[in-house]
Design an enzyme around this catalytic site. Structure first.
Site, PDB file in Angstrom:
ATOM      1  NE  ARG A  55       0.454 -23.128  80.106  1.00  0.00           N
ATOM      2  CZ  ARG A  55      -0.729 -22.633  80.497  1.00  0.00           C
ATOM      3  NH1 ARG A  55      -0.993 -21.363  80.305  1.00  0.00           N
ATOM      4  NH2 ARG A  55      -1.614 -23.397  81.079  1.00  0.00           N
ATOM      5  CE1 TYR A 107      15.829 -11.058  62.771  1.00  0.00           C
ATOM      6  CE2 TYR A 107      13.641 -11.130  63.719  1.00  0.00           C
ATOM      7  CZ  TYR A 107      14.748 -11.772  63.204  1.00  0.00           C
ATOM      8  OH  TYR A 107      14.761 -13.136  63.116  1.00  0.00           O
ATOM      9  CG  ASP A 180      15.059  -4.540  68.206  1.00  0.00           C
ATOM     10  OD1 ASP A 180      16.011  -4.798  68.960  1.00  0.00           O
ATOM     11  OD2 ASP A 180      14.693  -5.297  67.287  1.00  0.00           O
ATOM     12  CE  LYS A 205      19.771 -12.246  67.458  1.00  0.00           C
ATOM     13  NZ  LYS A 205      19.851 -13.423  66.634  1.00  0.00           N
TER      14      LYS A 205
END
Ligand code: PLP
Length: 384
Positions: A55, A107, A180, A205
């Site tokens: 995790r 975004y 970003d 992306k």
């Protein structure tokens, strides 16, 4: 063992070879996948490696993170199950009363999450217009602003923000600058070198580049308690990327520079071809000399203007018809893959979005540019 290299390599060389990877025992030149969810301890009950439980991460992910950190020139990188889970982990460190500055057209998932934080957490947010000089500086409240969020180029208008200037104003007000860089990864924009504290990217992306995983990367300039808090959020939420996806991401990263070069060259050719087209109202691309952010982009995007551009059709109806008539460009959301996508952006924007209804966003892939130009020409013709 192979002997150590006698010289320093360039970033694209290290990325292409996943940090000069060779398996120390059998010489494989491609890293394996370590899917284990738990990790054994040694005779002293100490962890045998860096992981205890998946995790919080896994060895394949650690390799992907090392490649990303090297690419970005970061102290460390962390990779999440999606861009949004990385964004949320960063925003989870905000406290009631903190102020955040973010672009008005960013975004939409990030904007929606910030608005949610405003409503349920008592965070204050000021959205600035990335196309207006000094709007970012005017939005900052010295001493109260904790994070300045920059997206450059902004999606889907491709407005450009000067990262070095934004870093100066953010830092002089005591805020962190987060960039970003999904649309302009470090193969073109060196955001940390320009003064950003943290680089965020949707690894869905360009970093992966093959439209077959979702992922999100964070790369930090300095390891500090804030970074460790983000790591704790990732561990507690269980949003570390799993081994198979991390392996695909390493595979994708190895061709990032090649794919980005090709997409940039083709996008520039498309933008130049369709600029002034009688059936279009305009072409938005930072590589065009008439784009308002061109001068900054030319300075800041040293490895090309990227593969993202938008065209403005004559009306919303014409835009939808063009996107329905393409035969090579695929009508789908997302960006940064090897296949060219065309999207009527309004179809996925939330209500009240400032995006123009006649805007079509194009993510240019690596196909022959002649085919892309011919395809868009015939789609525009049929949409008349
Ligand atoms: N930032 C930008 C600029 C994006 O384009 C996207 C996704 O489209 C995201 C963030 C969110 O990333 P993800 O879809 O991987 O969660």
């Amino acid at each position: 063992m192979r002997p150590p290299r006698q010289f320093t390599t360039r970033p694209e060389t290290r990325t292409a070879q996943a940090l000069h990877y060779v398996h120390p025992l059998h010489g494989a030149v491609v890293p394996g996948i370590e899917p284990s969810s738990t990790f054994a301890r040694d005779e002293n009950y100490d962890p045998m490696g860096a992981q205890v439980y998946a995790r919080s991460g896994n060895p394949t992910l650690a390799h992907a993170e090392a490649v990303l950190a090297d690419l970005d020139g970061a102290a460390e990188a962390m990779i999440f199950t999606s861009g949004m889970s990385a964004t949320v982990a960063v925003m989870e460190t905000l406290r009631a009363g903190d102020h955040v500055v973010a672009p008005r057209i960013m975004y939409h998932g990030g904007a929606v999450w910030l608005q949610r934080m405003e409503a349920v957490r008592g965070i204050e947010v000021t959205f600035y217009d990335a196309g207006v000089p000094d709007a970012l500086a005017a939005a900052i409240r010295p001493g109260q602003t904790r994070m300045v969020w920059v997206e450059t180029p902004t999606n889907p208008n491709w407005q450009i923000t000067d990262i070095a200037a934004a870093a100066d104003v953010a830092h002089s007000a005591g805020a962190r600058l987060i960039v970003d860089a999904t649309v302009s990864p470090a193969c073109t924009t060196r955001a940390l070198d320009l003064g950003a504290d943290l680089v965020f990217q949707s690894a869905t992306k360009y970093l992966n580049g093959h439209s077959d995983i979702t992922g999100g990367g964070l790369s930090v300039a300095t390891v500090d308690p804030w970074w460790e808090e983000i790591r704790d959020v990732r561990t507690l939420q269980g949003t570390a990327m799993a081994a198979f996806e991390a392996w695909l991401l390493i595979r994708g990263l190895r061709t990032l520079h090649l794919r980005f070069d090709r997409a940039s060259a083709s996008a520039l050719a498309l933008a130049a071809h369709f600029e002034g087209h009688p059936a279009l109202r305009g072409v938005l691309y930072p590589g065009l000399a008439n784009h308002p952010g061109h001068a900054i982009a030319a300075r800041q995007m040293t490895g090309g203007f990227g593969g993202m551009l938008s065209i403005l059709a004559s009306s919303e109806g014409a835009a939808r018809k063009i996107a329905s008539h393409t035969q090579v460009m695929l009508p789908a959301t997302s960006l940064g893959g090897v296949e060219t996508l065309i999207e009527h952006r309004m179809a996925v924007e939330p209500p009240g979005s400032a995006v123009a209804p006649e805007l079509l966003r194009i993510s240019v892939g690596i196909e022959a540019v002649e085919d892309l130009i011919a395809d868009l020409e015939q789609a525009i013709e049929r949409a008349q």
